[in-house]
Design an enzyme around this catalytic site. Structure first.
Site, PDB file in Angstrom:
ATOM      1  N   ARG A  87      33.157  46.488  29.801  1.00 29.11           N
ATOM      2  CA  ARG A  87      32.911  46.027  31.182  1.00 29.11           C
ATOM      3  C   ARG A  87      31.425  46.175  31.516  1.00 29.11           C
ATOM      4  NH1 ARG A  87      37.713  45.385  34.050  1.00 29.11           N
ATOM      5  NH2 ARG A  87      39.486  46.467  33.148  1.00 29.11           N
ATOM      6  N   HIS A 131      39.504  41.103  50.068  1.00 30.59           N
ATOM      7  CA  HIS A 131      40.800  41.584  49.562  1.00 30.59           C
ATOM      8  C   HIS A 131      41.886  41.160  50.555  1.00 30.59           C
ATOM      9  CE1 HIS A 131      43.473  44.175  47.276  1.00 30.59           C
ATOM     10  NE2 HIS A 131      43.960  44.603  48.434  1.00 30.59           N
ATOM     11  N   ASP A 165      35.190  53.291  43.581  1.00 37.85           N
ATOM     12  CA  ASP A 165      36.646  53.286  43.745  1.00 37.85           C
ATOM     13  C   ASP A 165      37.097  51.886  44.139  1.00 37.85           C
ATOM     14  OD1 ASP A 165      36.712  55.918  43.163  1.00 37.85           O
ATOM     15  OD2 ASP A 165      36.831  56.591  45.251  1.00 37.85           O
ATOM     16  N   VAL A 166      38.184  51.415  43.529  1.00 37.04           N
ATOM     17  CA  VAL A 166      38.634  50.039  43.763  1.00 37.04           C
ATOM     18  C   VAL A 166      39.111  49.872  45.213  1.00 37.04           C
ATOM     19  CG1 VAL A 166      40.377  48.334  43.102  1.00 37.04           C
ATOM     20  CG2 VAL A 166      39.253  49.712  41.351  1.00 37.04           C
TER      21      VAL A 166
HETATM   22  C1  GAR Z   1      41.842  35.584  47.760  1.00 34.32           C
HETATM   23  O1  GAR Z   1      43.026  35.587  48.493  1.00 34.32           O
HETATM   24  C2  GAR Z   1      41.247  36.973  47.686  1.00 34.32           C
HETATM   25  O2  GAR Z   1      41.532  37.742  48.805  1.00 34.32           O
HETATM   26  C3  GAR Z   1      41.927  37.532  46.471  1.00 34.32           C
HETATM   27  O3  GAR Z   1      41.963  36.467  45.567  1.00 34.32           O
HETATM   28  C4  GAR Z   1      42.131  35.253  46.297  1.00 34.32           C
HETATM   29  C5  GAR Z   1      41.181  34.231  45.721  1.00 34.32           C
HETATM   30  O4  GAR Z   1      41.442  32.975  46.259  1.00 34.32           O
HETATM   31  N1  GAR Z   1      41.194  38.627  45.947  1.00 34.32           N
HETATM   32  C6  GAR Z   1      41.769  39.703  45.420  1.00 34.32           C
HETATM   33  O5  GAR Z   1      42.976  39.836  45.336  1.00 34.32           O
HETATM   34  C7  GAR Z   1      40.802  40.764  44.928  1.00 34.32           C
HETATM   35  N2  GAR Z   1      41.482  41.990  44.725  1.00 34.32           N
HETATM   36  P1  GAR Z   1      40.436  31.763  46.035  1.00 34.32           P
HETATM   37  O6  GAR Z   1      40.137  31.692  44.549  1.00 34.32           O
HETATM   38  O7  GAR Z   1      41.160  30.564  46.511  1.00 34.32           O
HETATM   39  O8  GAR Z   1      39.192  32.040  46.837  1.00 34.32           O
END
Ligand code: GAR
Length: 219
Positions: A87, A131, A165-166
């Site tokens: 990573r 998120h 932290d995540v």
């Molecule tokens: C979004 O809903 C965002 O909140 C989520 O991924 C989606 C991406 O949508 N992110 C996470 O879950 C991060 N932990 P998109 O590709 O249509 O913008």
């Protein structure tokens, strides 16, 4: 009751969009369909968000975000995480990519990989993530599934600064979304995304005010 009957609640409320000495120079990271990336670009194009997306980085060749970048004329770089030994090695590459493009802050708009201190420390307080929950509830994977099985009646989305932290850094802004008794995962996801597309550009502008003020203070 139809979801449209609930007024959207965004805190801090969307108000006057800040203007900067020069547009914020953003890098964006995406793994998925890229609707949040496009929402950022739309807010820029309509004159709300005073910013410029210098580069989009995606980690999946076939992801929708890449197609959107092509359609929108935004430079897109593919960094396949499977080709890096660690990573950290990947994050060093991301830092170089963003620095080469003169990026001052990075927005993770649906980035589905854990990032390391290599990236976080290169953009201290200037790495944002969106998120799909009201953090600190429902961190990590499948936030919407977690929330649906929990029995809560309100969820939403959060834009926060990224720390080690995540899903735990300081919150910039949040939007609340009701959960309806007949909600499915798809319906709730769609309703959350409508608010994400409003929240992310606004939170980026708010955070940008802080970055620029801090930069000016540091001389
Ligand atoms: C979004 O809903 C965002 O909140 C989520 O991924 C989606 C991406 O949508 N992110 C996470 O879950 C991060 N932990 P998109 O590709 O249509 O913008």
């Amino acid at each position: 009751m139809d979801s449209e009957c609930y007024p959207a609640l965004i805190v801090p409320a969307i108000g006057t969009w800040p203007r900067f000495d020069s547009p914020l120079r953003l890098g964006v990271m995406a793994s998925g369909t890229g609707t949040n990336f496009e929402a950022l670009q739309s807010a820029i194009a309509c004159g709300d968000l005073d910013a410029q997306i210098r580069v989009l980085v995606v980690n999946k060749a076939g992801c929708g975000a890449r197609d959107r970048a092509e359609r929108l004329g935004i430079q897109c770089e593919l960094r396949d995480h499977r080709l890096f030994a660690s990573r950290e090695e990947m994050d060093h590459d991301l830092v170089r990519t963003f620095q080469n493009e003169g990026v001052e802050a990075v927005v993770m708009a649906g980035w589905m990989r854990i990032v390391t201190p290599v990236l976080i420390d290169a953009f201290p307080g200037r790495l944002l993530n969106i998120h799909p929950s009201l953090l600190p509830s429902f961190k990590g994977m499948d936030a919407i599934g977690q929330c649906l099985s929990s029995g809560v009646t309100v969820t939403g989305c959060t834009v926060h600064e990224v720390l080690n932290d995540v899903d735990a850094g300081p919150i910039v802004a949040q939007a609340a979304v009701p959960i309806l008794s007949d909600d499915t995962r798809d319906r709730l996801s769609r309703r959350i995304q409508v608010q994400e597309h409003r929240l992310l550009p606004w939170a980026t502008a708010l955070a940008g005010q802080r970055w620029r003020t801090a930069a000016a203070t540091q001389g």
